[in-house]
Design a protein around this motif. Structure first.
Motif, PDB file in Angstrom:
ATOM      1  N   ASP A 157      32.791  39.563  40.020  1.00  0.00           N
ATOM      2  CA  ASP A 157      33.574  40.447  41.045  1.00  0.00           C
ATOM      3  C   ASP A 157      32.698  41.921  41.011  1.00  0.00           C
ATOM      4  N   PRO A 158      32.680  42.459  41.883  1.00  0.00           N
ATOM      5  CA  PRO A 158      31.779  43.931  41.934  1.00  0.00           C
ATOM      6  C   PRO A 158      32.146  44.680  41.003  1.00  0.00           C
ATOM      7  N   SER A 159      33.439  44.997  40.525  1.00  0.00           N
ATOM      8  CA  SER A 159      34.117  45.940  39.909  1.00  0.00           C
ATOM      9  C   SER A 159      33.408  45.390  38.478  1.00  0.00           C
ATOM     10  N   LEU A 160      32.855  44.444  38.175  1.00  0.00           N
ATOM     11  CA  LEU A 160      32.409  44.212  36.766  1.00  0.00           C
ATOM     12  C   LEU A 160      31.228  44.871  36.609  1.00  0.00           C
ATOM     13  N   VAL A 165      29.898  47.599  38.606  1.00  0.00           N
ATOM     14  CA  VAL A 165      29.828  49.050  39.161  1.00  0.00           C
ATOM     15  C   VAL A 165      29.236  49.955  38.286  1.00  0.00           C
TER      16      VAL A 165
END
Lengths: 325, 292
Positions: free
Chosen positions: B167-170, B172
């Motif tokens: 997941d991109p939030s992991l 960023v």
């Protein structure tokens, strides 16, 4: 709902990202996300204060540096196991006490004579201990040494392949009960009469304990695969290797199917006191013939038996010498 | 904003906001399937590197022990996670030991020859051919040209139980790279590693007291290859002014540190010279003390 791995047929749960047995990735069910039309930078924003967020190693999740809020978007990937099925006690607590008394009175000649009458049951605790019950179909490749076809050495190398079916095998997950205790309790359970765990365990009798599975699901599957491998090895040694003496059995296997159920199994754990000391015993929750435990030995009785044996030996020696003379 | 072609994350130069780079999906851009998060921060990583540097042996470049640990960067390195079913056909010579009593003649102190017996262990070699099959899981190979597979192997293993769906939030706020190697190249690397793993497990699979001439032919079936981002702390160490930088990696999950520290030629030369000198001194002493 559990489904099977496309490669090894091991069970998969919705939380699984990869198969714990063979490592095959579980692809996301949805269609792949729509690809952007051109390169663009996207900022992950904090839902609380709107600031840009970054992944934080301390909390192992995206965190906002301004308001310290943490996004917990990911699910727990590897949950703790919980029992899905349970068996009911068919032996009541009073009956368990009686069974223990009967067991204490039949402890053999080394046990104190007054054990059954003077031992007091300190406490009795109904316990559900955790175990995996699995059935599997496996393709097994094996090698071993045996005396079959041996030349100069006593051993000759052998190898082969076998299809094996394992039905309702029990692997203990209990820490409170020893491996041997679990192995002796296991045959007495009637697995056909299992009930859903939630309904049964919510009506726990007073003082009852449900021992939890203390392993992660992926670790549990590995442990089951290890158990399966060692059972396959024992089976190969006993049935498949030609010859009468066998050593160095090695197996490698692929699974055709594997189903696992997590059980909570009933037993009573008792502590009884005799002459100030505590002893532990386990009474089967469904089969009252199975009682395990430790019991005191009487020093006087042991000495008495030794003295009697010595006396007998001396007597025989005397008779022999008389006859010889 | 100009970005390097393999960057997956970026920081805005105006407001320092961490961002994720999205590109048109093409041959070069594959979304990772999984990622594993960093579990400790930069100060802990520097401490681990310092401890590792201090533990270097006497014959390694001494500058490493004193080098400053700075500019440590947390990078999500692209790698491929490979798994398959491996079926093999093998043949080997299995050694089965046996003991034999043999007679031999010897000469005693008086010069007489006498015959004695002794027990000797001999090995009988017997051919064995057969088949073997197993799952090969958890083969991890690099997908970055900047960091070779041997370097990644030096900080392996990673705890794959802590894997998460990408997941991109992991990632960023951290440096994350896109693979710079093609999937086909990585497939080849992974297959080679898988066959090596099978070879090693076949050695353990052989019966007998010993074996030799083990050859195997392995087919890999039902293969899968998934892109993962693995957490690595990267550090360039300057240990001597006239030399290039030494790259040190720290496993972002387990804290394992690795780097190819060069040997110190000066120290080795000095040690060899000292040893030669010592030998020469002993020889000289013997020659001098020997009665003429």
């Amino acid at each position: 709902m559990a489904t099977a791995c496309g490669r090894c047929q091991g069970a998969l749960d919705p939380e699984d990202l990869r198969c714990a047995l063979c490592g095959l990735a579980v692809l996301e069910g949805e269609l792949p996300a729509r690809a952007p039309d051109a390169a663009r930078a996207e900022i992950v924003r904090c839902v609380t204060c709107g600031a840009a967020m970054a992944y934080d190693a301390r909390v192992q999740a995206p965190a906002c540096a301004f308001c310290a809020s943490v996004t917990r978007s990911e699910r727990v990937d590897d949950p703790m196991e919980q029992a899905s099925h349970a068996l009911a006690f068919t032996v009541g607590p009073e009956r368990a006490r009686e069974v223990l008394r009967a067991w204490l009175s039949g402890r053999g000649i080394f046990a104190p004579a007054d054990l059954a009458t003077n031992a007091t049951v300190d406490h009795l605790r109904p316990l559900w201990w955790p175990a995996w019950i699995f059935s599997a179909l496996a393709d097994v490749w094996w090698t071993a040494d045996s005396d079959h076809g041996a030349h100069r050495s006593a051993w000759a190398p052998q190898n082969g392949r076998a299809a094996m079916r394992f039905e309702h095998l029990l692997v203990s997950a209990s820490r409170g009960l020893s491996y041997e205790e679990c192995a002796r309790l296991a045959p007495g359970y009637d697995l056909q009469r299992a009930a859903p765990a939630e309904a049964l365990l919510s009506a726990t009798p007073p003082g009852g304990v449900v021992e939890r599975f203390d392993v992660q699901r992926s670790a549990a599957r590995r442990r089951i695969l290890d158990a399966l491998t060692s059972m396959a090895g024992a089976e190969v040694g006993a049935r498949y290797v030609p010859g009468s003496r066998v050593r160095n059995v090695r197996v490698s296997l692929l699974l055709q199917s594997l189903t696992t159920r997590r059980f909570a199994l009933p037993a009573y754990v008792l502590a009884y006191r005799y002459e100030g000391r505590l002893y532990r015993a386990v009474v089967h929750g469904q089969d009252e013939r199975v009682v395990l435990g430790e019991s005191p030995t009487s020093v006087w009785r042991v000495l008495g038996v030794v003295a009697a044996v010595l006396l007998a030996v001396v007597l025989i020696a005397w008779i022999v010498s008389l006859a010889g003379g | 904003m100009q970005l390097p072609s393999t960057a997956r994350t970026a920081v805005c130069p105006y407001c320092a906001a961490p961002a994720i780079v999205e590109r048109p999906r093409g041959a070069a851009s594959v979304d990772p399937a999984f990622t594993m998060g960093f579990v400790f921060e930069a100060p802990r990583a520097s401490e681990l590197v310092r401890r590792w540097a201090r533990a270097q042996g006497f014959f390694r470049e001494p500058g490493v022990r004193l080098a400053k640990v700075e500019d440590l960067r947390g990078v999500y390195l692209p790698a491929y996670l490979y798994s398959a079913v491996a079926r093999s056909r093998y043949s080997a010579l299995i050694g089965e030991d046996y003991t034999e009593t043999e007679t031999y003649t010897t000469t005693d102190a008086q010069g007489k020859t006498e015959t004695r017996t002794r027990t000797v262990t001999r090995t009988e070699h017997r051919p064995l051919q057969g088949e073997h099959a197993a799952y090969v899981a958890d083969v991890l190979v690099t997908a970055s040209r900047a960091l070779g597979n041997a370097e990644l192997e030096a900080v392996e293993p990673f705890d794959l139980r802590a894997i998460r769906r990408y997941d991109p939030s992991l990632v960023v706020g951290w440096i994350a790279e896109d693979p710079s190697m093609t999937a086909a190249e990585c497939f080849e690397l992974a297959r080679r590693e898988a066959v090596e793993k099978v070879g090693a497990s076949l050695h353990g699979f052989m019966p007998g007291d010993s074996h030799r001439d083990l050859v195997h032919e392995t087919w890999l079936e039902q293969e899968s290859l998934d892109l993962v981002l693995v957490p690595v702390w990267v550090l360039a160490l300057r240990y001597r002014e006239d030399r290039g930088l030494l790259r040190v990696l720290v496993n972002g999950q387990t804290g394992r540190v690795a780097g190819a520290v060069p040997w110190s030629r000066l120290r080795i030369a000095l040690a060899v010279a000292a040893a030669l000198l010592a030998v020469a001194a002993v020889v000289a002493a013997v020659l001098l003390l020997e009665p003429a």
